[in-house]
Write a protein that holds these residues in place. Structure first.
Motif, PDB file in Angstrom:
ATOM      1  N   GLU A 119      -0.053  -2.139  13.021  1.00 58.91           N
ATOM      2  CA  GLU A 119      -0.198  -0.979  12.144  1.00 58.91           C
ATOM      3  C   GLU A 119      -0.568  -1.397  10.724  1.00 58.91           C
ATOM      4  O   GLU A 119      -1.400  -0.757  10.079  1.00 58.91           O
ATOM      5  CB  GLU A 119       1.089  -0.155  12.129  1.00 58.91           C
ATOM      6  CG  GLU A 119       1.355   0.551  13.454  1.00 58.91           C
ATOM      7  CD  GLU A 119       2.685   1.279  13.444  1.00 58.91           C
ATOM      8  OE1 GLU A 119       2.893   2.145  12.567  1.00 58.91           O
ATOM      9  OE2 GLU A 119       3.533   0.976  14.315  1.00 58.91           O
ATOM     10  N   VAL A 120       0.049  -2.478  10.234  1.00 62.06           N
ATOM     11  CA  VAL A 120      -0.289  -2.993   8.903  1.00 62.06           C
ATOM     12  C   VAL A 120      -1.745  -3.440   8.889  1.00 62.06           C
ATOM     13  O   VAL A 120      -2.500  -3.115   7.963  1.00 62.06           O
ATOM     14  CB  VAL A 120       0.653  -4.147   8.494  1.00 62.06           C
ATOM     15  CG1 VAL A 120       0.136  -4.868   7.253  1.00 62.06           C
ATOM     16  CG2 VAL A 120       2.064  -3.629   8.268  1.00 62.06           C
ATOM     17  N   ASN A 121      -2.173  -4.167   9.913  1.00 64.48           N
ATOM     18  CA  ASN A 121      -3.555  -4.621   9.991  1.00 64.48           C
ATOM     19  C   ASN A 121      -4.516  -3.432  10.024  1.00 64.48           C
ATOM     20  O   ASN A 121      -5.545  -3.436   9.343  1.00 64.48           O
ATOM     21  CB  ASN A 121      -3.756  -5.511  11.220  1.00 64.48           C
ATOM     22  CG  ASN A 121      -5.102  -6.184  11.206  1.00 64.48           C
ATOM     23  OD1 ASN A 121      -5.445  -6.858  10.242  1.00 64.48           O
ATOM     24  ND2 ASN A 121      -5.871  -5.996  12.262  1.00 64.48           N
ATOM     25  N   SER A 122      -4.168  -2.417  10.775  1.00 65.07           N
ATOM     26  CA  SER A 122      -5.004  -1.218  10.847  1.00 65.07           C
ATOM     27  C   SER A 122      -5.109  -0.539   9.475  1.00 65.07           C
ATOM     28  O   SER A 122      -6.192  -0.102   9.068  1.00 65.07           O
ATOM     29  CB  SER A 122      -4.413  -0.249  11.882  1.00 65.07           C
ATOM     30  OG  SER A 122      -5.166   0.928  11.941  1.00 65.07           O
TER      31      SER A 122
ATOM     32  N   GLU B 273      -7.430  -2.556   7.304  1.00 68.34           N
ATOM     33  CA  GLU B 273      -8.819  -2.293   7.680  1.00 68.34           C
ATOM     34  C   GLU B 273      -9.276  -0.947   7.131  1.00 68.34           C
ATOM     35  O   GLU B 273     -10.404  -0.802   6.653  1.00 68.34           O
ATOM     36  CB  GLU B 273      -8.978  -2.354   9.197  1.00 68.34           C
ATOM     37  CG  GLU B 273      -8.872  -3.760   9.739  1.00 68.34           C
ATOM     38  CD  GLU B 273      -8.870  -3.827  11.257  1.00 68.34           C
ATOM     39  OE1 GLU B 273      -8.979  -2.775  11.927  1.00 68.34           O
ATOM     40  OE2 GLU B 273      -8.743  -4.948  11.769  1.00 68.34           O
ATOM     41  N   HIS B 274      -8.402   0.051   7.179  1.00 64.71           N
ATOM     42  CA  HIS B 274      -8.710   1.373   6.621  1.00 64.71           C
ATOM     43  C   HIS B 274      -8.982   1.260   5.121  1.00 64.71           C
ATOM     44  O   HIS B 274      -9.945   1.838   4.610  1.00 64.71           O
ATOM     45  CB  HIS B 274      -7.559   2.339   6.891  1.00 64.71           C
ATOM     46  CG  HIS B 274      -7.684   3.628   6.155  1.00 64.71           C
ATOM     47  ND1 HIS B 274      -8.579   4.613   6.517  1.00 64.71           N
ATOM     48  CD2 HIS B 274      -7.028   4.084   5.072  1.00 64.71           C
ATOM     49  CE1 HIS B 274      -8.477   5.627   5.678  1.00 64.71           C
ATOM     50  NE2 HIS B 274      -7.530   5.336   4.791  1.00 64.71           N
ATOM     51  N   GLN B 275      -8.135   0.514   4.417  1.00 70.03           N
ATOM     52  CA  GLN B 275      -8.317   0.353   2.976  1.00 70.03           C
ATOM     53  C   GLN B 275      -9.628  -0.355   2.661  1.00 70.03           C
ATOM     54  O   GLN B 275     -10.338   0.023   1.725  1.00 70.03           O
ATOM     55  CB  GLN B 275      -7.136  -0.408   2.375  1.00 70.03           C
ATOM     56  CG  GLN B 275      -5.851   0.388   2.384  1.00 70.03           C
ATOM     57  CD  GLN B 275      -4.652  -0.424   1.930  1.00 70.03           C
ATOM     58  OE1 GLN B 275      -4.778  -1.559   1.469  1.00 70.03           O
ATOM     59  NE2 GLN B 275      -3.472   0.160   2.070  1.00 70.03           N
ATOM     60  N   ILE B 276      -9.977  -1.359   3.448  1.00 69.41           N
ATOM     61  CA  ILE B 276     -11.239  -2.078   3.233  1.00 69.41           C
ATOM     62  C   ILE B 276     -12.418  -1.144   3.482  1.00 69.41           C
ATOM     63  O   ILE B 276     -13.380  -1.124   2.709  1.00 69.41           O
ATOM     64  CB  ILE B 276     -11.320  -3.342   4.116  1.00 69.41           C
ATOM     65  CG1 ILE B 276     -10.341  -4.392   3.598  1.00 69.41           C
ATOM     66  CG2 ILE B 276     -12.748  -3.906   4.138  1.00 69.41           C
ATOM     67  CD1 ILE B 276     -10.132  -5.564   4.547  1.00 69.41           C
ATOM     68  N   SER B 277     -12.339  -0.333   4.539  1.00 67.71           N
ATOM     69  CA  SER B 277     -13.464   0.570   4.809  1.00 67.71           C
ATOM     70  C   SER B 277     -13.567   1.649   3.735  1.00 67.71           C
ATOM     71  O   SER B 277     -14.662   2.118   3.428  1.00 67.71           O
ATOM     72  CB  SER B 277     -13.345   1.192   6.201  1.00 67.71           C
ATOM     73  OG  SER B 277     -12.386   2.216   6.227  1.00 67.71           O
TER      74      SER B 277
END
Length: 120
Positions: free
Chosen positions: A18-21, A24-28
């Protein structure tokens, strides 16, 4: 038969996913973020607060002794220790403190998940 150690490991794996997801959301959303570790006055410095790390440690120690410690007490202490290292510019110590902040955050999530499975 359930194995509490394996169940805890599975909850940690899920939390890390969930943290990784979220990362990834923040990067996108914002792209790769490159910010300085500390700039000028932060909200804590702007209040004129001094000795705040020691206060957080004392509160955590006192509450631990009286069995009234909370996850928020622990997180405040760890975050403020990381802040102190950012202010002083000690990158090695800052990294260590941020790992501790992440570990406390994930342990707190694990505690919330355990409570959801086994409410008091």
């Amino acid at each position: 038969m359930s194995n509490p150690i394996q169940e805890a490991a599975e909850r940690r794996r899920k939390a890390l996913q969930e943290v990784n997801s979220e990362m990834e959301h923040q990067i996108s959303k914002w792209g790769i973020q490159t910010w300085p570790n500390y700039q000028r006055e932060d909200v804590i410095a702007s209040t004129g607060a001094t000795g705040i790390v020691e206060v957080a440690k004392q509160i955590a120690d006192d509450r631990m002794a009286s069995r009234e410690l909370s996850w928020l007490d622990i997180m405040c202490e760890e975050f403020l220790e990381a802040r102190e290292e950012a202010v002083t510019g000690n990158l090695e110590a800052l990294r260590e403190e941020l790992i501790q902040v992440a570990a406390v955050a994930l342990s707190w999530v694990g505690s919330i998940d355990r409570e959801a499975i086994n409410p008091s």
